[in-house]
Structure formats: structure tokens, C-alpha cells
Design an enzyme around this catalytic site. Sequence first.
Site, PDB file in Angstrom:
ATOM      1  CD  GLU A   1      -2.780  -0.011   2.694  1.00  0.00           C
ATOM      2  OE1 GLU A   1      -2.787   1.133   3.186  1.00  0.00           O
ATOM      3  OE2 GLU A   1      -3.209  -1.003   3.282  1.00  0.00           O
TER       4      GLU A   1
ATOM      5  CG  ASP B   1      -2.982   7.482   8.730  1.00  0.00           C
ATOM      6  OD1 ASP B   1      -2.981   6.244   8.821  1.00  0.00           O
ATOM      7  OD2 ASP B   1      -3.112   8.082   7.647  1.00  0.00           O
TER       8      ASP B   1
END
Lengths: 271, 114
Positions: free
Chosen positions: A51, A62
Site C-alpha cells: 500500500e 492515522d
Amino acid sequence: MTTTALRTTLAAAREADRAALIGYLPAGFPDVASSIRVIEAMVEGGCDVIEVGLPYSDPMMDGPTIQRAADRALSAGTTTEDVFRVVEATAATGAAAVVMSYWNPIERYGVDRFAERLAKAGGAGVITPDLIPEEADAWVAASDAAGLDRIFLVAPSSTERRLALTTDACTGFVYAASLMGVTGTRTQVADTAETLVRRTREVTAASGLPVCVGLGISTGAQAAEVAAYADGVIVGAGFCQRVLDAPDLETGLIAVRSFAEELAAGVRSRG
Amino acid sequence: MLQDEFGQTLPSHSISAGLDYPAVGPEHAHLADTGRAAYEPITDAEAMEAFRLLCRTEGIIPAIESAHALAGARKLGERLGPDAVILVNLSGRGDKDVDTAATYFGLVDPEGQR
């Protein structure tokens, strides 16, 4: 479109009765050239899919580790064009390359243009954490035209209706967020992960869409635990942390390769 | 949204932490697009002058976010004249903002000695 490198890779893992190992790294972390070397080490260590993160200034999914990594990449001047360069290098390793990007940079680049450019770079698809299928008409059209997989997310809070709607819109795999939280290492895999995968499989029985689990997986033992019920194990912060902790790139590469080996053994230790 | 050519957010500035964000919510964008609300900019100085005014005249400490609305009301009042009735939504209280205000008005020295 008949297939993509992503689908082929996930099918091969399923055939081998193991989970695929999916490793995440922001393009340009710690700089563009070094990020390519880190990804090469991840693949050498056993990552099946990479990824490639498009570092974004407002990364709502995140936690602190990946935020720091993305900040480093942005401070180093990483742009969307650099992401395509990293995708090209990733595809050259033989691993399937998918981009993980928040929606705004894609919209800004131009949805069709982004899809065409990514396909040309050898990318297999895009994970879009902040795009919901109901608002993805332009992306569905562009990804279909370019032959890219589109991966949306489901979460423990997803209703049955949303699980069905989201998985119907996915190709390649569906990203199952193991918990209601952000990326980062955790001491235990959330027990919500297995339930979510089971619920997701109830709506994907007909399509056989692979279900890959991300968030909070950072050891070989955790990878093995998740591999028992998922088609793929997604690890990101653990790789970023090893690069952040290393005194220099070479040391970091050794740590990254060894971590990937540990995880690769884990995804092969299914039940 | 305040963004660069790659869609990365640009740094924003407001003396009010609650307004120091480079984007706008979809509800506000919709209200603006459909003509149901009008939006006018207020500077830090205008907001803080309104903050001071409400403290002095009413003994109410407004949130600095809300002080922007007060400053807007003052401007509107100048246009509409003394007979106008203007309703202001004082959306928050400013006791959380006293440190910012004290610094702004020069009531603390830079070394932090009050």
C-alpha cells in the site's frame, strides 16, 4: 477488465491456504528514493502487496506514527507525481501496488487523470478511507475505465446494509478496520476484528470478495491470529516505526526486512 | 478549503482556536450556496475589540469564536442604523479564552510573569 495484479496475488494466497501480507508505507518517507528502498526491503521480507500511501496533511484515519511519517514525506517535498514514481518502483519488485489516499488529493489532481496515471505507473488499485460509495460515482467510472481496483472500508460500526453496500462497490478486496480508532501499534488485536470479518463474509458469500484486516496489527503472532480468519493482514505503523527508530537508512532497512519476515511467517501460520 | 495545487491543506490562522481550520463544513457550504446564509470576514483585531466591548458593557466574556459574530453585528448595525433589531447567537463563553485574550491585550509579559 479481467483481472489485476492485486486480485491475482490475493487469489494465489488463498490457493496456498494462507493470508496475504499487505504492507503500508507513505511514498516519500523518509524521502522519495529512500521510500523505494524501504518498500523493496518490505517485499524482500515477504510483503505480497504494498500500500503506497499518498502523504496527506489532514490524515484523519492515522495515528501519531503514520502522521509523523507522512509529515516527514511532505516536509521532504513529496508530491502526487512522486507517489506515481514510487508505485512504478513498487510494481517493478513484483509485488502488487495499490495506493492508499484520502480523497482530496485525488479530486484535486483530477479523478480521471489520477486513475489513468496510476494505471500507467503499474498500480492495481486505490484504497480510499474517506470516500463512501454513495459519493463515489466519479471514482467508480474512472477506476472502471482505467482497470483499477477500488477498495472501500468497513468498520465494526457498519450496519448490515452498509456492509452490503460497501462490499458491492469494492473490487480487489474490502478493507476491514479492526476497531473504531486510528492506525498504530497495539498490544492486542481488537476482538471486534473477527466479528467484523464474519459479518462481512455473510454479505460477500456470493462474490467471494477477499476481506483484509488493518489497524493495530504489529507482531508476527498478531498476524497469525488475524490470518486465521482474514484473507489479508495489513500492517503500516510497525514499518514506519522501524524507519523512524533507526539511526540511519541501512539499519532501518535491516529492521524492516526482518519485521516483514516475522509477519510473513505469521500469515503462513493459519490455525 | 485552503489548499495547494496538490490538494494539501495550507496553514490557516485565526486568533480563535475554534476557527483556525483551513476548511469549511458541508452545512455552511450548502447554506451559502442556497443563499440562506451570508458570510462576512472578521479580522482578529475586530473580534478582539468586540470581545473587549462585551466584557466592558455587559460583564459577559464571549468565546473568541462568538466575538466574531459580535463584531459582525457591530458592522451590520452601522449599516442598518439605530432602529434595527439584531439578534446575535453568542455560541460560547470565553473563560477558556482568557489566556489568549490576556496575551493579546498585553496583560501578561512574554516571560509569563503576570
